[in-house]
Design an enzyme around this catalytic site. Sequence first.
Site: not given
Length: 275
Positions: A154, A168, A170, A172, A195, A208
């Site tokens: 992973r 993109y 991002m 918090k 989520h 992802q």
Amino acid sequence: MERPVLTVPETLEGWAVLHELFQIDWPRWNKAGAEVQSGLLKSVENYLQKVSTPSAGESAIFSMLGHKGDLLLLHFRRSLEECKEASIGFQKLPFAEYVHVTQSYVSFVELGMYEMTVKLHEEFLKMGLSPESDEWKRKWRTAFEEQRDRMKGRVFPTVPDNRYFCFYPMNKRRGEQKNWYEIPIEKRQTMMRDHGMIGRKYSGQVTQVITGSIGFDDWEWGVYLFSDNPLVFKKLIYEMRFDEASAAYAEFGPFYIGTRLKPDKLAALFEGSVK
Ligand code: FEC
């Protein structure tokens, strides 16, 4: 004894990641003539074949849509130095005279470990250990090192082989009313669990790769998504917008969308076809 407050979730890191977005100087390219163009593309193809070795990291190229750029070069490497090396390798090609960098992003593949952080903290407290003690630190380190080993695939992924690519950055939110960083970790853990549940509904349709960029770039995370259907990006991101972690706390940067280019298909892009 006062109960120690836990705030920061442990994270596991893997590849150093760099991507650079290039704009093609089309007028210059168009003037170069077929023979020169073909030689230039061959050198890019050779470079891309050389840097696509998954065991030591990997590079991939994407044909991007829209005005933000034409080509995106993505490097997964063992270190920032190796990312830089891969970038310079490209800049040294004669082809680089026909493109210029419009954007870049630097980060590390990151796995947020909310569940395990909270669980271990509780467990160690129950054992009567103090977070300041050597035993706590040793057991904590060992547990996460073992986890890192289990999660190797992973944190050191290959670049997923899907046709469509979305990126993109991002953050918090750290606003006056809503501040992610002031919420107790258990509440953040619950939101991240919700989520993840939404994400899992898209299992098999999207891959992802979340990268952490605090300290490296202008946003806190870079989100890389790969899918064989571009509408999956839209549906997944839309659905997540209704989830508390996004609805109340996510701030998004610009979005970038493209298609994967195999090294031997680069010429097709310049001929106006990317099929
Ligand atoms: O505080 C943090 O650690 C935040 C880092 C973080 C961001 C983020 C944003 C997005 N994700 C998206 C897709 C998926 C899919 C799955 C998934 C699961 C997780 C897990 C963690 C996590 N995501 Fe995330 N995401 C962040 C962190 N996400 C932790 C749960 C553990 C794990 O699976 O890694 C399901 C994966 C699977 O099980 O197959 C899909 C998308 C975004 C950006 C949109 C948004 O509204 O946030 C899309 C930042």
